[in-house]
Scaffold this motif. Structure first.
Motif, PDB file in Angstrom:
ATOM      1  N   GLY A  14       0.805  -1.211   0.000  1.00 30.57           N
ATOM      2  CA  GLY A  14       0.000   0.000   0.000  1.00 30.57           C
ATOM      3  C   GLY A  14       0.833   1.252   0.000  1.00 30.57           C
ATOM      4  N   ILE A  15       0.206   2.362   0.354  1.00 32.40           N
ATOM      5  CA  ILE A  15       0.913   3.631   0.407  1.00 32.40           C
ATOM      6  C   ILE A  15       1.790   3.691   1.649  1.00 32.40           C
ATOM      7  N   VAL A  16       1.346   3.036   2.731  1.00 29.25           N
ATOM      8  CA  VAL A  16       2.131   2.902   3.960  1.00 29.25           C
ATOM      9  C   VAL A  16       2.039   1.442   4.378  1.00 29.25           C
ATOM     10  N   GLY A  17       3.119   0.699   4.235  1.00 30.41           N
ATOM     11  CA  GLY A  17       3.063  -0.730   4.553  1.00 30.41           C
ATOM     12  C   GLY A  17       2.134  -1.444   3.593  1.00 30.41           C
ATOM     13  N   ASN A  18       1.105  -2.130   4.127  1.00 31.99           N
ATOM     14  CA  ASN A  18       0.165  -2.888   3.306  1.00 31.99           C
ATOM     15  C   ASN A  18      -1.171  -2.182   3.173  1.00 31.99           C
ATOM     16  N   ALA A  19      -1.932  -2.594   2.159  1.00 35.10           N
ATOM     17  CA  ALA A  19      -3.273  -2.084   1.906  1.00 35.10           C
ATOM     18  C   ALA A  19      -4.197  -3.275   1.687  1.00 35.10           C
ATOM     19  N   LEU A  20      -5.496  -3.008   1.546  1.00 34.48           N
ATOM     20  CA  LEU A  20      -6.469  -4.041   1.211  1.00 34.48           C
ATOM     21  C   LEU A  20      -6.916  -3.876  -0.235  1.00 34.48           C
ATOM     22  N   ASP A  21      -7.090  -5.012  -0.915  1.00 32.61           N
ATOM     23  CA  ASP A  21      -7.523  -5.040  -2.318  1.00 32.61           C
ATOM     24  C   ASP A  21      -8.985  -5.494  -2.368  1.00 32.61           C
ATOM     25  N   PHE A  22      -9.887  -4.607  -2.807  1.00 38.91           N
ATOM     26  CA  PHE A  22     -11.318  -4.897  -2.901  1.00 38.91           C
ATOM     27  C   PHE A  22     -11.667  -5.251  -4.345  1.00 38.91           C
ATOM     28  N   ASP A  23     -12.501  -6.301  -4.539  1.00 40.72           N
ATOM     29  CA  ASP A  23     -12.732  -6.818  -5.885  1.00 40.72           C
ATOM     30  C   ASP A  23     -13.863  -6.132  -6.637  1.00 40.72           C
ATOM     31  N   GLY A  24     -14.642  -5.247  -6.001  1.00 40.79           N
ATOM     32  CA  GLY A  24     -15.730  -4.564  -6.695  1.00 40.79           C
ATOM     33  C   GLY A  24     -16.957  -5.424  -6.905  1.00 40.79           C
ATOM     34  N   VAL A  25     -16.936  -6.653  -6.404  1.00 40.27           N
ATOM     35  CA  VAL A  25     -18.056  -7.589  -6.571  1.00 40.27           C
ATOM     36  C   VAL A  25     -18.816  -7.770  -5.267  1.00 40.27           C
ATOM     37  N   ASN A  26     -18.082  -8.168  -4.209  1.00 40.98           N
ATOM     38  CA  ASN A  26     -18.747  -8.359  -2.921  1.00 40.98           C
ATOM     39  C   ASN A  26     -17.813  -8.171  -1.730  1.00 40.98           C
ATOM     40  N   ASP A  27     -16.610  -7.666  -1.967  1.00 42.99           N
ATOM     41  CA  ASP A  27     -15.669  -7.448  -0.870  1.00 42.99           C
ATOM     42  C   ASP A  27     -16.028  -6.194  -0.082  1.00 42.99           C
ATOM     43  N   TYR A  28     -16.036  -6.307   1.237  1.00 44.28           N
ATOM     44  CA  TYR A  28     -16.177  -5.132   2.092  1.00 44.28           C
ATOM     45  C   TYR A  28     -15.761  -5.479   3.511  1.00 44.28           C
ATOM     46  N   ILE A  29     -15.525  -4.452   4.308  1.00 48.24           N
ATOM     47  CA  ILE A  29     -15.187  -4.600   5.719  1.00 48.24           C
ATOM     48  C   ILE A  29     -16.308  -3.981   6.543  1.00 48.24           C
ATOM     49  N   ASN A  30     -16.831  -4.755   7.476  1.00 43.86           N
ATOM     50  CA  ASN A  30     -17.890  -4.283   8.364  1.00 43.86           C
ATOM     51  C   ASN A  30     -17.253  -3.818   9.672  1.00 43.86           C
ATOM     52  N   LEU A  31     -17.414  -2.528  10.004  1.00 49.00           N
ATOM     53  CA  LEU A  31     -16.814  -1.962  11.206  1.00 49.00           C
ATOM     54  C   LEU A  31     -17.778  -1.916  12.381  1.00 49.00           C
ATOM     55  N   GLY A  32     -19.042  -2.308  12.151  1.00 46.54           N
ATOM     56  CA  GLY A  32     -20.016  -2.317  13.226  1.00 46.54           C
ATOM     57  C   GLY A  32     -20.610  -0.947  13.492  1.00 46.54           C
ATOM     58  N   ASN A  33     -21.309  -0.834  14.618  1.00 45.17           N
ATOM     59  CA  ASN A  33     -22.011   0.399  14.963  1.00 45.17           C
ATOM     60  C   ASN A  33     -21.855   0.686  16.455  1.00 45.17           C
ATOM     61  N   SER A  34     -20.629   0.696  16.912  1.00 50.38           N
ATOM     62  CA  SER A  34     -20.388   0.952  18.329  1.00 50.38           C
ATOM     63  C   SER A  34     -20.691   2.410  18.650  1.00 50.38           C
ATOM     64  N   ALA A  35     -20.783   2.717  19.939  1.00 48.52           N
ATOM     65  CA  ALA A  35     -21.091   4.076  20.376  1.00 48.52           C
ATOM     66  C   ALA A  35     -20.074   5.085  19.862  1.00 48.52           C
ATOM     67  N   SER A  36     -18.809   4.674  19.739  1.00 49.08           N
ATOM     68  CA  SER A  36     -17.776   5.601  19.288  1.00 49.08           C
ATOM     69  C   SER A  36     -17.927   5.975  17.818  1.00 49.08           C
ATOM     70  N   LEU A  37     -18.674   5.172  17.064  1.00 48.26           N
ATOM     71  CA  LEU A  37     -18.907   5.468  15.651  1.00 48.26           C
ATOM     72  C   LEU A  37     -20.219   6.213  15.410  1.00 48.26           C
ATOM     73  N   GLN A  38     -20.996   6.407  16.440  1.00 49.82           N
ATOM     74  CA  GLN A  38     -22.290   7.080  16.301  1.00 49.82           C
ATOM     75  C   GLN A  38     -22.098   8.587  16.479  1.00 49.82           C
ATOM     76  N   LEU A  39     -21.497   9.198  15.474  1.00 48.52           N
ATOM     77  CA  LEU A  39     -21.092  10.598  15.547  1.00 48.52           C
ATOM     78  C   LEU A  39     -22.194  11.525  15.043  1.00 48.52           C
ATOM     79  N   THR A  40     -22.457  12.574  15.793  1.00 48.95           N
ATOM     80  CA  THR A  40     -23.399  13.608  15.364  1.00 48.95           C
ATOM     81  C   THR A  40     -22.742  14.978  15.326  1.00 48.95           C
ATOM     82  N   GLY A  41     -21.537  15.071  15.866  1.00 45.74           N
ATOM     83  CA  GLY A  41     -20.817  16.336  15.882  1.00 45.74           C
ATOM     84  C   GLY A  41     -19.718  16.362  14.843  1.00 45.74           C
ATOM     85  N   ALA A  42     -18.579  16.919  15.234  1.00 45.50           N
ATOM     86  CA  ALA A  42     -17.459  17.060  14.301  1.00 45.50           C
ATOM     87  C   ALA A  42     -16.941  15.702  13.853  1.00 45.50           C
ATOM     88  N   ILE A  43     -16.441  15.662  12.631  1.00 42.91           N
ATOM     89  CA  ILE A  43     -15.889  14.418  12.093  1.00 42.91           C
ATOM     90  C   ILE A  43     -14.861  14.741  11.011  1.00 42.91           C
TER      91      ILE A  43
END
Length: 287
Positions: free
Chosen positions: A53-82
């Motif tokens: 990748g640009i720094v160390g390694n990267a992930l290669d997505f195939d455009g068909v069905n590859d994705y990463i699920n990060l969940g919906n924890s409280a820390s990701l439920q942002l309503t303010g600055a981002i």
């Protein structure tokens, strides 16, 4: 304090970096040691999708069905600055796809970095978010080409501004009618797709970061310069110095021309190969 402002980082390195690391298990390749928003791979991704990748390694997505699920924890439920950012190198056709998102179809709008619409094999990069009424707000729409590394950054500062950066440069800025809060969609945060859609990204992705603070232009510019070419960002003295608390050390000096203004608590990426360390560094690597 990265533990309180860095919500998520995809940082795929060959060894354990400061905050996050690449797991050996391809079913859960991304570990977030600060907030436990660990990513889970989908679509049959394997260790073969961990590429240079640009720094160390990267992930290669195939455009068909590859994705990463990060969940919906409280820390990701942002309503303010981002601040949302990613490095990407699109392949074939990156139109109408998503790099990192916490949004879905109508009724689940949130925020995302992605591309829309296509022009030949190029894409139009943009940062989008919705307010409490789920009214769409977009910033950017910058043409990008395939097979080229770019860094994309979107910033939302409540009641103040929204900004879009490409390769460390402020491309567009809006200060008119900025809402005082952002809508938090109930869907999970994703990499490589937007929830409840099939608009999958095809290409490489690296150094994804989600922060609950509006990064400054100076910060974003310095970060781009540091990550794009760390060896020109600083110099290391050739000779050793001898003093307490370490028996041996060298000075690392950041090039002032790479910094456009004052920044605070900035984590510098050091990429170092130094044969002088042989026989001097502690066996544990603790120094």
């Amino acid at each position: 304090d990265p533990a309180t402002t860095e919500i998520y980082t995809l940082s795929l390195h060959d060894a354990l970096p400061i905050f996050y690391h690449l797991n050996d298990d391809p079913t859960s390749p991304i570990l977030d040691s600060a907030n436990t928003n660990n990513g889970t791979s989908n679509g049959g991704m394997t260790v073969a999708d961990q590429v240079t990748g640009i720094v160390g390694n990267a992930l290669d997505f195939d455009g068909v069905n590859d994705y990463i699920n990060l969940g919906n924890s409280a820390s990701l439920q942002l309503t303010g600055a981002i601040t949302v950012e990613a490095w990407f190198k699109g392949a074939t056709d990156i139109a109408k796809s998503y790099l990192v998102s916490k949004s879905g179809s109508i009724g689940n709008r949130g925020w995302d970095l992605g591309f829309d619409p296509d022009v030949g094999t190029d894409g139009w990069a943009t940062f989008r978010y919705t307010d409490s009424s789920q009214g769409a707000n977009s910033e950017g729409y910058e043409s990008v080409s395939i097979n080229t590394w770019y860094q994309i950054v979107g910033v939302f500062n409540p009641s103040s501004y929204e900004r879009f950066y490409l390769n460390g440069v402020l491309i567009s800025l809006n200060t008119v009618s900025i809402p005082n809060s952002m809508y938090d969609s109930s869907v999970n945060a994703m990499m490589g797709v937007r929830a409840l859609t099939t608009d999958y990204y095809e290409g490489l992705m690296d150094e994804v970061r989600i922060s609950n603070t509006p990064r400054s232009s100076e910060w974003i510019s310095a970060q781009y310069n540091n990550q794009f070419d760390p060896n020109s960002f600083y110099t290391v003295t050739q000779e050793f110095y001898y003093d307490n608390p370490w028996s041996n050390y060298k000075y690392i000096t950041v090039d002032g021309s790479k910094i456009t203004g004052d920044i605070k608590d900035f984590p510098v990426l050091i990429s170092l190969y130094d044969t002088d360390l042989k026989g001097i560094a502690q066996a544990s690597g603790g120094d």
